[in-house]
Motif scaffolding. Structure first.
Motif, short mmCIF file in Angstrom:
data_model
loop_
_atom_site.label_atom_id
_atom_site.label_comp_id
_atom_site.label_asym_id
_atom_site.label_seq_id
_atom_site.Cartn_x
_atom_site.Cartn_y
_atom_site.Cartn_z
N ASP A 79 112.78 -18.89 46.11
CA ASP A 79 113.61 -19.73 46.97
C ASP A 79 113.18 -19.63 48.43
O ASP A 79 113.23 -20.62 49.17
N THR A 84 118.22 -29.09 49.39
CA THR A 84 118.68 -27.89 48.69
C THR A 84 119.98 -28.22 47.96
O THR A 84 120.73 -29.12 48.38
N VAL A 120 122.12 -29.69 37.79
CA VAL A 120 122.95 -29.20 38.90
C VAL A 120 124.33 -29.84 38.88
O VAL A 120 125.36 -29.16 38.99
N ALA A 133 117.68 -23.63 41.14
CA ALA A 133 119.13 -23.44 41.17
C ALA A 133 119.70 -23.36 39.76
O ALA A 133 120.59 -22.55 39.48
#
Length: 399
Positions: free
Chosen positions: A70, A373, A286, A51
């Motif tokens: 992914d 995720t 993230v 990500a």
């Protein structure tokens, strides 16, 4: 040997066989839980790093390769989640939380999630008549129906998939119909067994492990929601789940006038604790891209030292459960709350044991099981912080 002695001998043999089967089942569950935890750590790191990498990949070929990566990660996650679900249900650590709510809250979400996949395969997709009030566990029923829909999509290449609801006495029959490969009569009694798959003799992992319907059976028993199936080989199948209908007096989630949750418009501080350096780096990357200021540490002591230096209350704590030196993530949460008052918190872990789940539950903290995720993590963080994203804006790292 007398008849009495023979009966006693047979009973002893039966008891011994039952005990041996229970030991084998327990050993299998322990193995699944241990393997699941050890595999989830590196997979979780790959999710976060993938990500974070997305915003740095600009050319078409690079994005195509990242998309394939992914997809592979999603497949691995699906297989591990199936193993985790079986081990948790077998361990008896899942307790239904019953609630009255409109079943459309589930079917609308399933419509949004599965409709594009079905139409993308060229299938007709329909959701019909699901506007009743039911009494059940929202999350477990959702999981049961998702497994049925996953199964329908996996084995239907042409025709239609339909979700239909209709009342039958004091129950609502939620039916998932498909025009897929169907089930041969000799397989009908075995489709709910672990690892049994119809139409996948080559064991293609893209078609799962064969755990989806086994989990459906366990959820059906846990919720006391009978599941029935009828099928014609080569023409399709229909699975029915019978859910209790509740009086429409009070529906969960109503009473706020339908107003959206408030958006928090300020800089937020997240405390992140994980003793796996790669997972912690991915998690930190993230959250930073989501606009959080981050305090990252590999244990409770370092987290508190760094937090104290900032002299401000954190907005959320996200911690792994099993840390070094036999420390646990709930200790971090407890210490933060003792100093700063009630702070939203989340345990992110690959642990599935009953002791772990009981400890986390005692602290009133939600759990997400690795691998998670970025989109799943974002949804839970948004929920805990009452962040509304109805405007459709999604952080780059969550896409």
């Amino acid at each position: 040997m007398s008849i009495i002695h023979r009966l006693q001998s047979l009973e002893a043999e039966r008891d011994a066989a039952r005990e041996e089967a229970e030991r084998a089942n327990l050993a299998k569950s322990k193995f699944l839980a241990a393997a699941s935890h050890d595999l989830r750590q590196p997979l979780q790191a790959l999710f976060f790093l993938s990500a974070a990498l997305a915003r740095h990949v600009g050319d078409h070929s690079g994005r195509d390769l990242l998309s394939r990566l992914d997809q592979g990660l999603d497949t691995m996650k699906g297989l591990l989640d199936g193993l985790l679900d079986v081990s948790r249900l077998e361990a008896g650590v899942v307790t239904p939380v019953l609630d009255n709510f409109a079943v459309s809250e589930i079917t609308d979400a399933l419509d949004a999630a599965y409709g594009p996949h079905a139409t993308g395969k060229g299938l007709v997709w329909r959701v019909e008549g699901c506007d009743h009030i039911v009494r059940t566990d929202r999350g477990l029923l959702t999981q049961l129906l998702r497994n049925l829909l996953d199964n329908a999509l996996r084995y239907t290449e042409a025709g239609a998939i339909r979700v239909r609801c209709r009342t039958e006495g004091d129950r609502l029959a939620i039916e998932v119909q498909d025009t897929g490969i169907g089930i041969p009569p000799e397989h009908l009694d075995r489709i709910f067994e672990e690892f049994h798959q119809v139409g996948n003799p080559e064991r293609d992992r893209l078609r799962g492990l064969g755990l989806g319907l086994a989990i459906v059976r366990r959820l059906s028993q846990l919720l006391d929601h009978p599941v029935e199936v009828r099928s014609v080989h080569g023409q399709g199948s229909a699975f029915r789940v019978l859910v209790p209908i509740a009086p429409a007096r009070r529906v969960a989630g109503q009473g706020n006038g339908g107003e959206p949750r408030p958006t928090i418009d300020r800089s937020r501080l997240a405390v992140l604790v994980d003793d796996d350096a790669v997972v912690l780096l991915g998690l930190q990357t993230v959250l930073t891209e989501w606009g959080f200021r981050v305090v990252a540490a590999d244990g409770a002591d370092r987290a508190m030292d760094r937090l104290n230096a900032l002299e401000r209350k954190p907005d959320i704590v996200i911690a792994d459960y099993r840390l070094r030196e036999n420390r646990v993530g709930t200790e971090v949460i407890r210490r933060v709350r003792e100093r700063y008052g009630e702070v939203p918190a989340l345990i992110l872990t690959g642990e599935t044991g009953t002791d772990t789940l009981a400890d986390v539950s005692a602290h009133g903290v939600p759990v997400l099981h690795k691998p998670v995720t970025p989109r799943q993590l974002q949804a839970e963080v948004d929920r805990l912080l009452c962040i509304d994203r109805s405007d459709g804006v999604v952080p780059q790292a969550a896409q």
